[in-house]
Write an enzyme that holds these catalytic residues in place. Sequence first.
Site, PDB file in Angstrom:
ATOM      1  CD  GLU A 315      -3.105  -1.173   2.289  1.00  0.00           C
ATOM      2  OE1 GLU A 315      -2.537  -0.502   3.303  1.00  0.00           O
ATOM      3  OE2 GLU A 315      -4.081  -1.851   1.789  1.00  0.00           O
ATOM      4  CG  ASP A 389      -7.821  -5.475   5.144  1.00  0.00           C
ATOM      5  OD1 ASP A 389      -7.334  -5.669   6.308  1.00  0.00           O
ATOM      6  OD2 ASP A 389      -7.655  -4.289   4.657  1.00  0.00           O
ATOM      7  CD  GLU A 417      -9.842  -1.406   8.307  1.00  0.00           C
ATOM      8  OE1 GLU A 417      -8.938  -1.921   8.894  1.00  0.00           O
ATOM      9  OE2 GLU A 417      -9.684  -0.904   6.882  1.00  0.00           O
TER      10      GLU A 417
HETATM   11  O1  GCW Z   1      -6.906  -2.901   6.510  1.00  0.00           O
HETATM   12  C1  GCW Z   1      -6.096  -2.216   5.850  1.00  0.00           C
HETATM   13  C2  GCW Z   1      -6.420  -0.901   6.342  1.00  0.00           C
HETATM   14  C3  GCW Z   1      -5.226   0.201   6.444  1.00  0.00           C
HETATM   15  C4  GCW Z   1      -4.249  -0.502   7.030  1.00  0.00           C
HETATM   16  C5  GCW Z   1      -3.651  -1.710   6.256  1.00  0.00           C
HETATM   17  C6  GCW Z   1      -2.612  -2.704   7.023  1.00  0.00           C
HETATM   18  C7  GCW Z   1      -2.321   0.360   8.404  1.00  0.00           C
HETATM   19  O2  GCW Z   1      -7.250  -0.230   5.747  1.00  0.00           O
HETATM   20  O3  GCW Z   1      -5.743   1.374   7.324  1.00  0.00           O
HETATM   21  O4  GCW Z   1      -3.065   0.332   7.293  1.00  0.00           O
HETATM   22  O5  GCW Z   1      -4.917  -2.494   6.049  1.00  0.00           O
HETATM   23  O6  GCW Z   1      -2.837  -3.779   7.579  1.00  0.00           O
HETATM   24  O7  GCW Z   1      -1.636  -2.403   6.554  1.00  0.00           O
END
Ligand code: GCW
Length: 724
Positions: A315, A389, A417
Site C-alpha cells: 500500500e 483484510d 475496522e
Molecule cells: O486494513 C487495511 C487498512 C489500512 C491498514 C492496512 C494494513 C495500517 O484499511 O488502514 O494500514 O490494512 O494492515 O497495513
Amino acid sequence: MILDDMSRSVLVLFVIPVLLCAWPGAYVSAEDGYDLWLRYPPVGIELRAEVASHATAIVIPATSAPTAETAITELRTGLSQMLGIDVPTRQTIVDGAILVGTPDSNPLVSGLELPLDDLGDEGYLIRSLQVSGTKITVIAAKSEVGLVYGVFGLLRLIQTGQDIAALDMVNAPKIELRLLNHWDNLDRHVERGYAGQSIWDWWRLPGFVDPRYTDYARANASIGINGAVLNNVNASAQVLSARYIAKAAALARVFRPYGIKVFLSVRFSSPVELDGLKTADPLNPAVRDWWKAKATEIYEHIPDFGGFLVKANSEGQPGPQDYGRNHADGANMLAEALDPHGGVVMWRAFVYAQDNPEDRVKQALNEFKPLDGEFADNVLVQVKNGPLDFQPREPFSPMFGMMPETQLMMEFQITQEYLGFSTHMVYLGELYREVLAADTFVRGEGSTIARVIDGTLHGYKRTGIAGVANIGSDRDWTGSIFGQANWYAFGRLAWNPDLSSRQIAGEWLKMTFSTDPEFVGAATEMMMRSREAVVDYMTPLGLAHIMGTGHHYGPAPWVSDLDRPEWNPYYYHRADSEGIGFDRTSQGSNATAQYAAPVASRFSNLETVPEEYLLWFHRLSWDFQMRSGRTLWEELLAHYDNGVAEVEAMKAAWMSLKSYVDPGRFKKTAQYLDIQLEEARWWRDACIAYFARQSGKSLPEGARPPDRSLEYYMSLEFPYAPGN
Ligand code: GCW
C-alpha cells in the site's frame, strides 16, 4: 470531623465496603468502564469468609525486585478491595497465607521443591498446601513475571467466583510474543481507531508520564500480553529519531515491571529520511551500518527493547523491492542489526499490488512462498488471519501451513475496522477461535492454525501473535464497553489459543459486570451470537469487502469505479443478472489450489464447501439451489433478515439485564445497540436494493422492501468518519 489514620482506615477498609454491599442498588463509584475487568467489587457475602480464610496475609521476602513488587501490589490491591480488609504482607508463614515467590528469591519457596521445570520463563503454579500443619496457597514461578501472571490468575479465580480452597494448577503461555499493535500516529490520530485519540501523549512524553500508562500495563499483564508495538505500521521515520526514542524509553520504564516490552514499527526508508543517506537498499553496507548503529542507540535507552514491525512494499510503503531486493533481504538486514541485542523483526505479509492482475487473495503466498526458508532466525513473518483484510468472515490465509520453514505469526484485528466500528457489539472471541481451530491439513488432520502459530506443527523456535489494538483515549479505553471483551479475549487466546471463546466471554462478563448466573448466562448468549449477526447483516454467504470506500463504514457494494480494481467492492462479488460470487476454483482464479489438497477439494466442491464461504469461492446463478431448499437469492435475503433479527434479539436481551448493570454502562450499551440495529437495517436494505437491481430479481412473497431507494443509499457520504 477529623479522623486519625487508624479510624480512617477502618472506615475505608471495613465500614464503607460493608455498607455498600448491604445496599444492592449501590455502586462503589459511577462505573464508566475505566476499570475494565479489574474492578474488584466486594466478594458476595456468602463467599467472603471462605475467600478471606485463604487470604490472611501475603508472604514475601524482606525485599523484592520491581516485577515481584508489581505482583505483590496487584495481589494486595485486588484482595483488599474484594474482601474489604487490608491484607497484610509478612515474612513468615501463617495459616491461610498466600506465599508468592520464585525459588531464587525466597527460600520458603525453594524449600517446597515445587515442579516448576516445565513452566518456562513466564508460567506459574498455584497450589494449596499444608506446610507443617499450616495451610497456605503458594503462587510460584521460575521468573518474576510468572508471579505477575500467577497473581492475576488467582485473582481471576476469585473474581469469577471459583473455589480457591484446593488449588493445583500450572499455567504457561503457548505463544512467546503476545503483542498489541497500535496503529497510532505520532500526531495521536489512530488509523482505524474508534476510541478517541492515541493514548500515547507523544508531545508531552517523556517529561509527563500519564498514570494511565500504568493502568494500560496492568490491564495487559492481567491477560498475559507481553509487548506493545507503539506506532502505526504506516510508520513515520521520526519514531527512530533520538527525541522519540526517549519518549518510547519512558513508556518502556512504565511497562517493564509488568513484563511488557516495547516494539516500534519502522519505515524502511528511515536512513534516507532521517540522515540523508542516498539509498535504503538493504544490501548497501552504509545502510546496514546505519541500522546497526540505530539498534545500538535504541538498546542504550531501552535495554529490553523487543524489536521492529515492518510494513514494506505494501500500500505504497517503501521497501526492499524499491531496490530490486526481496522481502527476505529487507527483513534479514534489520534482523542482523537487532540480533546482537536479542531483538526480533516482525515482517508483515500484507502485500498486494495494483499492477498485479492476479486475484488479490493469492498474492501474498505467491510472493512469500519462494522465500520460505530464507528468513533469519529472529524474523517472524506476520500474517493476517484471512487472505484479504480483516473481514467479518474470511477463510483462513493459505500462508498458514504452506511456509513450514518460516516462523509465521498471526495478526488479528481487535479494532473493528470492517465490523461497524466501536458502536457495533461483535464478540471477536468467536472469530479468533474459528480461525485458530481451522484445520490446514498440511500435516494431516489436526494441523490447526493454533498449532502453526504455537510452533508445534513446524517446530518454530520463535512464536508470536499480534492484535491490532482497539484502545484509545476514551474513558472506557475501547470506545465501548463490549469492545473491552475483544481486547480481553485476544489476550487470553494469545496465552492459550485453545481456550473456548464461550468460557472467555463468561469470565469477562463476571469480572466486568456481575457473577450472577442469570446475568452471565443471558449475556454470554448475547455475545456468542453477535459475531454471526454481523456476518449476516453485512457480508453473508462468503461476501466480502463491500464496505464504504476509504472509511469502511456502512454498505457500498455498488462501488466499481476506483482506480485500483481490488479496492472496488464489485471486484469481490461481481453481481450481475447472471449471478454472484468470485470463482476461485480451477475454473476461475484457482485460489483454492493454494490450500492443502483436502482443504482445496472441500472448498472447490459445491457439495462440500461450507456455505459461509460459498460466494468467496464460487460464482453461482441466483437460482442455485441451496441446502435449505431455497434459491441463492432467497437465501441471501434470509441471511440479511436474520442479521437484523439477531440484533433485535441482542437488544432485547440487554434490556432484560438492566437490573444487573450500573446505569452508566447499561445506558451506553443500550444506545449503542440502537445504533447497531439501525445500521443493521441500513446494511440489509441497501444491500438488498443493490443486489435486486443487479440480479433483476424481485423480492420473494412477504419480504419487506428496503425503506429507501437504492439511489438514496448510494448518495450517502461520511466525510468525518473516524479512523480514516
Ligand atoms: O486494513 C487495511 C487498512 C489500512 C491498514 C492496512 C494494513 C495500517 O484499511 O488502514 O494500514 O490494512 O494492515 O497495513
